[in-house]
Each structure stands twice: as structure tokens, then as C-alpha cells.
Scaffold this active site. Structure first.
Site, mmCIF file in Angstrom:
data_model
loop_
_atom_site.group_PDB
_atom_site.id
_atom_site.type_symbol
_atom_site.label_atom_id
_atom_site.label_comp_id
_atom_site.label_asym_id
_atom_site.label_seq_id
_atom_site.Cartn_x
_atom_site.Cartn_y
_atom_site.Cartn_z
ATOM 1 N N GLU A 132 -10.979 13.627 8.686
ATOM 2 C CA GLU A 132 -11.072 12.415 7.872
ATOM 3 C C GLU A 132 -12.561 12.134 7.706
ATOM 4 O O GLU A 132 -13.084 11.162 8.215
ATOM 5 C CB GLU A 132 -10.363 11.247 8.582
ATOM 6 C CG GLU A 132 -10.231 9.982 7.745
ATOM 7 C CD GLU A 132 -9.589 8.824 8.533
ATOM 8 O OE1 GLU A 132 -9.301 9.011 9.726
ATOM 9 O OE2 GLU A 132 -9.394 7.750 7.949
ATOM 10 N N HIS B 226 -4.560 13.117 7.297
ATOM 11 C CA HIS B 226 -5.619 13.108 6.280
ATOM 12 C C HIS B 226 -6.035 14.513 5.844
ATOM 13 O O HIS B 226 -5.840 14.890 4.711
ATOM 14 C CB HIS B 226 -6.856 12.312 6.724
ATOM 15 C CG HIS B 226 -6.576 10.865 6.913
ATOM 16 N ND1 HIS B 226 -6.242 10.049 5.868
ATOM 17 C CD2 HIS B 226 -6.551 10.096 8.025
ATOM 18 C CE1 HIS B 226 -6.029 8.820 6.327
ATOM 19 N NE2 HIS B 226 -6.198 8.825 7.633
#
Ligand SMILES: *[C@@H]1O[C@H](CO)[C@@H](O)[C@H](O)[C@H]1NC(C)=O
Ligand SMILES: *[C@@H]1O[C@H](CO)[C@@H](O)[C@H](O)[C@H]1NC(C)=O
Ligand SMILES: [Zn+2]
Length: 502
Positions: A352, A377
């Protein structure tokens, strides 16, 4: 110049078929074939749509063209500026109606709208508030005047404060501001990632005293399920630290109490909503902890999974990746299950980040080395070719949370989100909302909108949406038998959705 070019084109066209090899113009048949090959690789590209689905698809395509040519294209704007535009979008309304399967990346402490917390929870009796020196708030339910704490010197009964101020609407709005990131001026207020993450963490802490009050937690979780259900989401995998909770008299309940509360609330919810499929918990600990602490947490989760096999899905490390330690730093803790010969599925947040080549950026590869079941993510995945191959080969889906990535300042115009690459290649993927209360979303439809209209662009079609919904069951932690049942139930809803809208 323009005119002569046009003329040149006009004279060319009839000749194309006759002289294509001689004049170097590529074969249009071959061109068509290549274009279809590319389209077949995208998410849902191999699905064959029924005639009814094709009609809805054509309608969606037309709507998308209209939205793309409008003066303000929502995915190009910050979500806080785009939200009211999205709410007016016909595509969005269809997405709200669409059965979306499950939400696989949502945090328990940010799953309910801040508005509900303020309008419902803070109006309950015995709720105290305190304003901290750093312009944040704390809440506490207590049957007597709370003692001052290190972060809070002066607690006031909310009921008394409200009647003294005499402007409930204005006051409530100011409380909501403390519990979400929402602002009219996101770019001014959050100039960089550090500032927005600071506010993010403050809002989490502010909500804690409300959510961890034992009677509130039950209603809170129920409300969270209601909000998902209202958005046609039928299943949830929630990341939770299983915080301890407190009663009015200060009694503390342990983490098992919290787990059982989630379990019972879910069972009650299913009684009223028999088509809801259930909830599983991914136990999450903060990556700011020490190796010793994480070791203890891993061991505890192994035990929890043994005691509650239907509820516990696995384990994750949460918190801002660049502030906490890397997965590799925790390798001794994370390899415990393998050493003990037990299974503890991992659902790691990884990558992320937009800082390429940093230790945080390497988390993706390490997540895969630790056999993660999905990647939270995976913003950085597109530029890790080996990790990408591994994740594809092992069917490790990326949990794409577009609005979270935008609000936390990894990308501004969502058309530029790196997941566009993953979508065009049909990389295993699901869509989720991460922290709906903080971003001002409910359910999954806002994130589906951004992924479908912004990241996927004009070429993402109804097949893409169908595959993303199916993926949320396929890549969930449910057993094969439960997945099969879930797919049958989803399929019924899908067919009803198609016949209503085609
Ligand atoms: C708050 O929510 C609970 C449970 O959902 C409900 O019973 C109650 O009436 C609500 N209270 C207010 C003040 O809205
Ligand atoms: C990951 O899976 C491989 C193959 O099944 C296994 O050999 C290895 O021990 C696992 N690693 C961890 C850390 O669980
Ligand atoms: Zn998350």
C-alpha cells in the site's frame, strides 16, 4: 492540413482491401483479432453474456460514454468532491442494485457510518466527551464522572454539553468531522500522506470509546451488517483486532467476548435476513508492535482458529506500512504456524505504497513468501513482475480499494490507478471499501463505481462486474461447500437483477 488529411483518408478506404499488403496498411481482420484477444484478457473477458446481459451491457456502455464526456468526470476528481456526482449517476444506481457478493477488505472499527455513531450512539445516556490538547475528542460511557486520564483532563456529560450549546445540528456535524476524513477541501487540508494518515489515526482513536462500549458494540456491528446488506452485499470478511470492551461500571470483557458478540450478532442478523451468508474474522494486529508481541498474537490466533473454526479466517498485520515494521521484520513470528505444523491463513496488507524500491514496497513479495491467501491493496503489485506472476499462478487475489487509495493520497485521478494494468490482464481481484466510515462511503457501490468507470474505463463491461462479484466468493475464505452454496444464492440474485434491468 486537416482537410487534406481527411481527403486522403476518404480515398484510402475503398483501396484498403485490395492493396493492404502492398501499401503497408495492416490487415483489418488481423487488427480485429488482436483487439478481441486483448479484450478477452481483461477481468471477465472470457465470460459469454446472455442476450439479456448484452442488452444491459450496451446500456451501461452508453451511460459510461455520457459520464466520460461530462464536464466533471467523477473518477478524475477527489472522492469528497465526486461523491454527490456519483450519487446522481445512473450507473451508480445500477451498481447499488447489483448483487455484489462479499466484502473481503473492511476494518471492524470503521465499518459503520460516522453519522450513525453520532446521531445514535452519542445520544445514549451516560456518554461523556473530552476534548484533547491536539484538537481531537474522546468518548467514554460511565455511570459516574470519569477520572482525568493522561490524554483527557476534563470529561463532560454530552447531554449537558448539548443542551448548553443548543445547536444540535451544528454540534453533531463537528463531532462527525472528528470521526471521518471528509472535508470540502481535501487537497488543502491534506497536503501530503503524513497529514492525511495523522487525521486517519486520530479519527480511529476518537471512535474507540464509542465502539468498545459493550452494549454499543452489538448494535454497531448489527448496523454495519445492515449497511452492507442495504447495498446488496451478502457476506463479510472483517479485519478486527478483537478489542476488549467495557461496561458502564468499568467491567472489562475479554477478546473472546468480542468474538462471540460478532458471532451472535451475525446469527441474529441471518435470522432476519436469511439470504445473508455470514461473517468471518481476520484477526489483525498493528505492525507497530514488537516481534515478541506479534508472536504472542499469532499463537493466540492459532488457538482462536481451533476454538472457532467457522468464524476465524486467518491473520493480518495492519496500520500504515511505512510507519510500522515490514513483514520480513516479523518473520520469526509469521513462520510460527509452519514450524508448529498448523495452518493459519494470512491475508496481508502489502504494497500500500507508491515508494518504489523501499522496504515497504518489498512487503508484497514477502507476503507471497508467507503464502498469503490474498493481498490487501497490492497497490505496488503492477511493478513487481515476479510477485505478479506468483500471485496469478497461486490465485492470490488483490483486494482493490480505490477510494481508500485516493483519499490516502497514493493516486489522485483514479484513471491512473495501477490496478488498470491488473484489470486489463484479468489478474485475480476483488473490490472492497477498507474504511467506509472514514471515507464517507457505505457498502461497496462507491468503490465498484470507481473501479468500473474510472479504473476499468470504457472497456470494462458487464462481464467485468459479474466476474468481480463472483471473485468475491471464489477468493473468500469460505469452504468449498459454502462457496458452492453462496454461488447458487448469488446467481439467483444476479438473474433477477438482469431480468429487471435489461
Ligand atoms: C439506535 O440504534 C438502536 C439499534 O439499532 C435502536 O434500537 C435505537 O432506537 C437507536 N436510537 C436512536 C436514538 O436512534
Ligand atoms: C508456504 O507453502 C509452502 C508450500 O506449500 C511450504 O513449503 C512453506 O513452508 C510455506 N511457508 C510458510 C511460511 O508457511
Ligand atoms: Zn485495510
Amino acid at each position: 492540413m486537416v482537410i487534406s488529411l481527411c481527403l486522403a483518408l476518404v480515398t484510402y478506404v475503398p483501396l484498403l482491401w485490395l492493396v493492404r499488403e502492398a501499401d503497408g496498411v495492416p490487415d483489418p481482420v488481423e487488427r480485429d483479432l488482436l483487439m478481441r484477444q486483448e479484450a478477452s484478457r481483461q477481468t471477465g473477458g472470457l465470460l459469454t453474456l446472455t442476450p439479456a446481459e448484452k442488452r444491459l451491457d450496451a446500456y451501461l456502455h452508453q451511460l459510461k460514454e455520457q459520464e466520460m464526456s461530462a464536464a466533471h468526470f467523477p473518477p478524475a476528481l477527489h472522492f469528497f468532491k465526486a461523491k454527490h456526482l456519483i450519487q446522481k449517476s445512473t450507473i451508480f444506481k445500477l451498481l447499488q442494485e447489483m448483487p455484489k457478493g462479499g466484502a473481503l477488505h473492511v476494518h471492524s472499527s470503521s465499518m459503520v457510518s460516522a453519522e450513525w455513531l453520532v446521531k445514535n450512539v452519542t445520544y445514549r445516556p451516560n456518554c461523556y466527551i473530552c476534548f484533547t490538547w491536539d484538537n481531537s475528542v474522546r468518548f467514554l460511557f460511565s455511570d459516574r464522572q470519569p477520572f482525568p486520564r493522561w490524554d483527557c483532563f476534563y470529561w463532560q456529560l454530552l447531554e449537558t454539553l448539548r443542551s448548553r450549546i443548543g445547536d444540535n445540528a451544528g454540534f453533531d456535524n463537528s463531532l462527525i468531522q472528528h470521526l471521518t476524513l471528509f472535508t470540502e477541501d481535501p487537497n488543502g487540508e491534506y497536503p501530503n500522506q503524513n497529514v492525511v494518515w495523522e487525521k486517519f489515526e486520530k479519527a480511529f482513536i476518537a471512535a474507540t470509546g464509542l465502539i468498545t462500549h459493550a452494549p454499543v458494540l452489538k448494535d454497531y456491528f448489527h448496523q454495519g451488517l445492515e449497511e452492507l446488506y442495504a447495498d446488496n452485499v451478502m457476506y463479510l470478511e472483517v479485519r478486527s483486532s478483537l478489542c476488549r470492551t467495557y461496561e458502564l461500571d468499568g467491567t472489562i470483557h475479554d477478546r473472546i467476548w468480542t468474538l462471540k458478540t460478532f458471532q451472535q450478532t451475525t446469527q441474529n442478523f441471518i435470522k432476519d435476513h436469511p439470504d445473508f451468508l455470514g461473517v468471518r474474522i481476520i484477526v489483525s494486529v498493528n505492525r507497530a508492535l514488537t516481534v515478541v508481541e506479534v508472536k504472542a498474537a499469532v499463537k493466540e490466533t492459532i488457538q482462536l482458529k481451533k476454538d472457532f473454526p467457522d468464524v476465524i479466517a486467518g491473520f493480518d498485520m495492519v496500520g500504515r506500512e511505512s510507519s510500522g515494521s515490514t513483514l520480513w521484520y516479523f518473520r520469526e513470528a509469521l513462520s510460527l504456524p509452519a514450524q508448529m505444523g498448523v495452518s493459519l491463513p494470512y491475508f496481508f496488507h502489502a504494497g500500500e505504497t507508491d515508494d518504489e524500491g523501499t522496504a515497504v514496497d518489498q512487503n508484497i513479495l514477502d507476503a507471497l513468501l508467507f503464502n498469503t491467501s490474498r493481498i490487501g491493496h497490492g497497490y505496488a503489485l503492477a511493478h513487481h513482475p515476479v510477485a505478479k506472476e506468483l500471485s496469478r499462478k497461486r490465485n492470490v487475489a488483490v483486494e482493490l480499494c480505490p477510494i481508500s487509495n485516493q483519499v490516502l493520497k497514493l493516486v489522485s485521478d483514479l484513471r491512473n490507478h495501477p490496478a488498470a494494468v491488473l484489470m486489463s490482464e484479468g489478474h485475480p481481484m476483488v473490490i472492497s471499501s477498507d474504511d467506509p466510515s472514514l471515507f464517507g462511503t457505505t457498502g461497496l457501490s462507491y468503490d465498484f463505481y470507481e473501479a468500473f468507470v474510472g479504473i476499468g474505463g470504457l472497456k470494462a463491461n458487464l462481464g467485468t462486474l459479474k466476474e468481480l462479484a463472483v471473485n468475491s466468493i471464489r477468493y473468500s475464505s469460505m469452504s468449498t461447500a459454502l462457496k458452492d452454496a453462496a454461488l447458487v444464492s448469488w446467481r439467483k440474485k444476479w438473474d433477477a437483477f438482469i431480468s429487471k434491468n435489461s
